[in-house]
Motif scaffolding. Structure first.
Motif, mmCIF file in Angstrom:
data_model
loop_
_atom_site.group_PDB
_atom_site.id
_atom_site.type_symbol
_atom_site.label_atom_id
_atom_site.label_comp_id
_atom_site.label_asym_id
_atom_site.label_seq_id
_atom_site.Cartn_x
_atom_site.Cartn_y
_atom_site.Cartn_z
ATOM 1 N N GLU B 39 59.729 51.880 35.046
ATOM 2 C CA GLU B 39 58.680 52.848 35.333
ATOM 3 C C GLU B 39 59.168 53.781 36.440
ATOM 4 N N ILE B 40 58.891 55.045 36.275
ATOM 5 C CA ILE B 40 59.090 55.960 37.392
ATOM 6 C C ILE B 40 57.727 56.194 38.001
ATOM 7 N N PRO B 163 70.429 47.592 41.970
ATOM 8 C CA PRO B 163 69.044 47.296 42.319
ATOM 9 C C PRO B 163 68.124 47.358 41.103
ATOM 10 N N GLU B 164 66.985 46.697 41.225
ATOM 11 C CA GLU B 164 65.987 46.786 40.157
ATOM 12 C C GLU B 164 64.948 47.840 40.476
ATOM 13 N N ARG B 191 65.730 54.516 34.200
ATOM 14 C CA ARG B 191 64.543 53.884 33.644
ATOM 15 C C ARG B 191 64.853 53.209 32.311
ATOM 16 N N SER B 192 65.694 53.869 31.511
ATOM 17 C CA SER B 192 65.975 53.338 30.174
ATOM 18 C C SER B 192 66.714 52.005 30.248
ATOM 19 N N GLU B 193 67.296 51.694 31.430
ATOM 20 C CA GLU B 193 67.978 50.414 31.575
ATOM 21 C C GLU B 193 67.070 49.317 32.084
ATOM 22 N N GLY B 194 65.798 49.626 32.224
ATOM 23 C CA GLY B 194 64.862 48.602 32.677
ATOM 24 C C GLY B 194 64.662 48.574 34.174
ATOM 25 N N ARG B 195 65.300 49.520 34.867
ATOM 26 C CA ARG B 195 65.056 49.579 36.310
ATOM 27 C C ARG B 195 63.853 50.469 36.586
ATOM 28 N N SER B 196 63.318 50.337 37.802
ATOM 29 C CA SER B 196 62.177 51.175 38.177
ATOM 30 C C SER B 196 62.551 52.077 39.342
ATOM 31 N N VAL B 197 61.782 53.143 39.453
ATOM 32 C CA VAL B 197 62.024 54.112 40.516
ATOM 33 C C VAL B 197 60.704 54.381 41.232
ATOM 34 N N LEU B 198 60.718 54.347 42.563
ATOM 35 C CA LEU B 198 59.557 54.820 43.320
ATOM 36 C C LEU B 198 59.935 56.194 43.855
ATOM 37 N N TYR B 199 59.200 57.193 43.386
ATOM 38 C CA TYR B 199 59.593 58.576 43.590
ATOM 39 C C TYR B 199 58.592 59.230 44.542
#
Lengths: 364, 529
Positions: B39-40, B163-164, B191-199
């Protein structure tokens, strides 16, 4: 484990005032330890180093001769340092002042007039100022670090003096010694009290420079400008002061005083140009400036103390049989303790024990 | 707001009731946040809304006062950035921590916890940067790289730790639009790799474009938790700047016809990589007017202040006009002589020298405009300390500056009292024009209202006032007309009574719809800019 300097929330006014004295005391203690290590009686050695030179009238004259250039240079440097410009090249400006001031008595030695001396002094100041203008120009135009450029120019000046004394300005009647022509009497700075010793007008120049600079820094808008720009360039810009102009002012001011010291030394004490005309006055003056807390009046006192180390060094050779390099050691110790005391007034030392992971974390 | 059981399993990171109190200030007040895998997630808010505080707690550089953080469903305490990285949280800061003299690979090696050889790192970095479309030469020296490239180093450095969750703090604030586009592609790949981003951002357009979910903060409180794509820019802006209706206090001063300060087509290049370029700014202020310039910090406010005050000169003298004179090439002292006064944002080290006394700080701003009074001795310019002292006492009395001792150092005054002195120092001259940047930043309420009242009184007396502020309440309280600065551009000023919070929020978020009414803006917002 690592050692950290942590800023103290406030600093003690009392310790700010006494810190030079503490530094002086620590220097003497360290000196006593050093003499003991050299198998000399520390009391006798310190006595002959610090007290003996003050017991005779003629050596008080010598003290004035040594103190004058130190005070002149350090007063100029104090303005420079207060404005946050780090002129480390006063030694070079001193030399160039001596060389430029000597143009008249060496190249135009036929000219006999009372004007010779004033012209020499003015040219000496101009020479020192012009040489100081080089690091100022480099700093303002190319953002060069003035500490490095001014320091490196010292070596240029030393070699230039060496070359000119051995080459074009060598005394034609001097049996090939590397010395210039001896100055005529019009070109020699008059002695103050010829009956009792050699001290010349240079110490009077030092008194005048000290008082004028003190007045400027304390009462004039120019002095205020120096302090403001030294403490916050941004606030200085808000006040409408130009940081670049201040760089030039500070360097030209300190360069001119160093140049005056240089030509006074050449004209008053040496009376000709030699391959070396300074026992490191330009560097020692940095210690004088800080020991005097960058205050012209404090600098006057500090100049007398540092002059004493030069005399003590000479005395150490004669009466206790140690090389005169010992003067350098004392000067170094003194600067070290002055800076250390000042640092500890503003910071406290803390030992930090931290794990590896935390260190790595804080480094991010 | 969705209600989950604490520690719900599909949440990567979950935060419940997180609170951080600094003295009186509740920087974060019971914040809830859920970030799912792949998720972004946007964290939206104005400056001072509490975004940085929240993120610092998530990254272990601040300790929460209360509340709980769950990582993959388990309650955790994050004590240090090192620990955060251990969990799999990486962070890319807004201001980079890179050594300019070292190469890209060396910089990356410095941040690695384990000893890995430089060759190994360059290789890994090269692979990563290819994979994520972040072209980077590991052997290049950082000093030679652009800001966008430097940011890539930070991102690659973070990615190397596998990192996740990656936290990005205002990543596009330093990027060109093209660089930003490339960054968005990278984020989608992450994101497509299953990681998340806090933007973290305040730019509505970006958030709508790439974020799956948004959490909105205002004044330290949670004001929204939504799918940004389901919202309109206007509704997002409302969450960001609040929707209470403010009563506009128009004080009824007469606006004269005389233009006292004017900027025409004013542009200025950015001076440092983190500075903002000013683009084609038009500003006209008449006597009796108070123009409020709103905007999120770092959009060119201080740059605008610097060129208006003359601390930075502009090339063309006609770009700035003060009291009828072209002033673009005049320095700050000359502009003061024309009748202008200035109050910069930073009190210590800009408006005042902290270690100097108040009366010395009086000389700082007025040695030229009050030379006849303050100086004597002709060219010697001797400061008349007694006269300066009297003048500063006059200001202390007029502005009710509270302090201890006579003529204390500026550093010993509280922020509010020092600010009252600094503003009073200018008002005492009765300037025809005053430009104030963040007049009440970090100032207590009493001092703030005293300062605002003084600015209103000055305008009522016929002067032109420019107030640059991030505090919208303040702007609505004092301004007769309002303009918004965003990325170095200034919107056209409009009468305060025609301005709504919603519209300001849109302009602050970079949605320019100068001449369109709000309803239309909603429709166009997605395509605008």
């Amino acid at each position: 484990m690592r050692i950290e300097l942590e800023r103290r929330p406030g600093h003690s006014a009392f310790f700010s005032v006494v810190s030079p004295f503490i530094a002086l005391g620590l220097t003497i203690i360290a000196g006593a330890i050093m003499f003991t290590a050299l198998d000399k009686n520390p009391i006798d050695a310190l006595f002959s180093f610090f007290i003996e030179p003050l017991t005779e009238v003629w050596s008080l004259h010598e003290l004035a001769i040594k103190a004058a250039p130190l005070i002149l240079i350090a007063v100029g440097l104090s303005v420079c340092f207060r404005s946050n410009n780090w002129n480390i090249g006063a030694e070079g400006q001193f030399i160039l002042g001596g060389v430029v001031g000597s143009i008249v008595p060496i190249m135009f030695h036929q000219w006999d007039s009372w004007l010779v001396l004033p012209v020499m002094l003015i040219m000496g100041m101009a020479g020192g100022a012009a040489y100081a203008a080089i690091p100022a120009l480099l700093k303002t135009r190319f953002n060069t670090n003035e500490i490095l450029s001014s320091l490196m120019l010292v070596y240029v000046a030393q070699l230039f003096l060496d070359w000119i004394v051995r080459g074009p300005w060598r005394n034609p009647e001097g049996f090939n010694f590397p010395e210039s022509r001896e100055f005529d009497v019009e070109a020699i700075l008059p002695e103050l009290l010829p009956a009792s010793g050699r001290a010349d007008l240079a110490i009077i120049f030092a008194v005048i420079a000290t008082l004028l600079t003190w007045f400027m820094m304390r009462y004039m808008l120019r002095g205020f400008e120096v302090s403001v720009l030294g403490q916050s360039a941004r606030a200085g810009r808000f006040a409408g002061f130009s940081a670049n102009k201040m760089v030039f002012f500070a360097f030209l001011f300190s360069g001119a005083l160093a140049g005056l010291a240089g030509i006074s030394e050449v004209s008053g004490s040496i009376e000709q140009l030699q391959p070396v005309i300074s026992p490191g006055y330009g560097f020692t003056a940095i210690i004088v400036a800080f020991l005097g807390r960058l205050n012209p009046l404090g600098i006057f006192a500090a100049g007398l103390i540092l002059a004493l180390t030069y005399l003590g060094g000479e005395a150490a050779q004669i009466s206790i049989g140690l090389p005169d390099k010992i003067a350098r050691v004392f000067q170094g110790l003194l600067l070290f303790f002055v800076l250390a005391c000042d640092t500890l007034i503003h910071y406290r030392v803390r030992l930090k024990f931290a794990s590896h992971a935390e260190l790595a974390g804080e480094g991010a | 707001m969705a209600h989950h059981e604490p520690g719900h399993s599909d949440c990567l990171l979950e935060v419940r009731g997180l609170t951080k109190v600094f003295g009186e200030l509740r920087a974060n007040d019971h914040i809830d946040l859920e970030i799912k895998s792949s998720e972004i997630h946007a964290l939206l808010g104005e400056n001072g809304a509490g975004k940085s505080t929240l993120v610092k707690m998530l990254f272990g550089s601040l300790e929460p006062t209360s509340g709980q953080i769950f990582w993959k469903g388990n309650p955790v305490t994050i004590g240090s950035p090192g620990q955060a990285r251990g969990f799999g949280i990486g962070m890319v800061f807004q201001h980079f921590s890179l050594f300019e003299a070292l190469t890209v690979a060396e910089n990356i090696a410095l941040s690695m916890d384990d000893d890995v050889s430089i060759e190994n790192i360059s290789e890994q970095a090269a692979v990563l940067s290819r994979e994520y479309g972040l072209p980077l030469d590991p052997n290049a020296h950082v000093a030679d790289l652009s800001v966008g490239e430097r940011q890539r180093i930070e991102i690659v450095r973070t990615l190397l730790q596998n990192p996740e969750l990656i936290i990005l703090d205002e990543p596009t604030s330093v990027l060109t639009p093209q660089e930003a586009d490339r960054l968005f592609e990278t984020l989608e790949k992450i994101r497509s790799e299953g990681r998340s981003v806090l933007y973290i951002s305040h730019r509505l357009e970006e958030v709508q474009r790439i974020c799956d979910r948004a959490t909105v903060l205002r004044h330290g409180k949670l004001t929204g938790d939504c799918d940004p794509r389901a919202e309109t820019p206007a509704s997002l802006a409302r969450m960001m700047v609040g929707s209470e209706v403010k009563s506009v206090s128009n004080t009824g001063g007469k606006v004269t016809d005389e233009v006292l300060i004017e900027a025409r087509g004013l542009s200025a290049p950015a001076r440092t990589p983190f500075a903002v370029a000013l683009k084609d700014i038009d500003l006209t202020v008449r006597g009796g007017e108070i123009i409020g310039i709103a905007g999120v910090a770092g959009n060119g406010q201080s740059e605008l202040f610097d060129v208006l005050s003359g601390e930075e000169l502009v090339d063309n003298p006609g770009d700035i006009n003060i009291c009828g004179k072209d002033a673009g090439r005049l320095g700050i002292s000359a502009r003061r002589l024309l009748g202008a006064g200035f109050v910069p944002e930073e009190r210590h080290g800009h408006a005042a020298v902290s270690s100097m006394t108040l009366s010395e700080n009086m000389v700082l701003a007025r040695h030229r405009s009050d030379a006849a009074e303050f100086l004597t001795g002709g060219p010697l310019k001797v400061i008349r300390h007694d006269v300066v002292r009297q003048a500063s006492e006059r200001i202390i009395k007029e502005m009710d500056v509270r302090m201890s001792g006579e003529d204390p150092d500026a550093s010993s005054l509280s922020g509010g009292n020092l600010q009252k002195f600094i503003v009073g120092r200018e008002l005492d001259r009765k300037p025809s024009v005053i430009v104030v940047n963040q007049p009440t930043w970090g100032v207590d309420a009493g001092a703030a209202s005293r300062i605002r009242q003084a600015l209103i009184d000055l305008a009522n007396a016929g002067s032109a006032v420019v107030v640059i502020s991030q505090d919208l309440d303040e702007i609505f309280e004092v301004a007769t007309s309002i303009a918004v600065i965003n990325e170095g551009r200034l919107s056209a000023a409009e009468p305060a009574e025609n301005m709504t919070l919603e519209r300001i929020g849109l302009l602050m978020g970079g949605i320019h719809g100068e001449d369109t009414p709000v309803e239309e803006t909603r429709m166009e917002a997605a395509h605008a800019h």
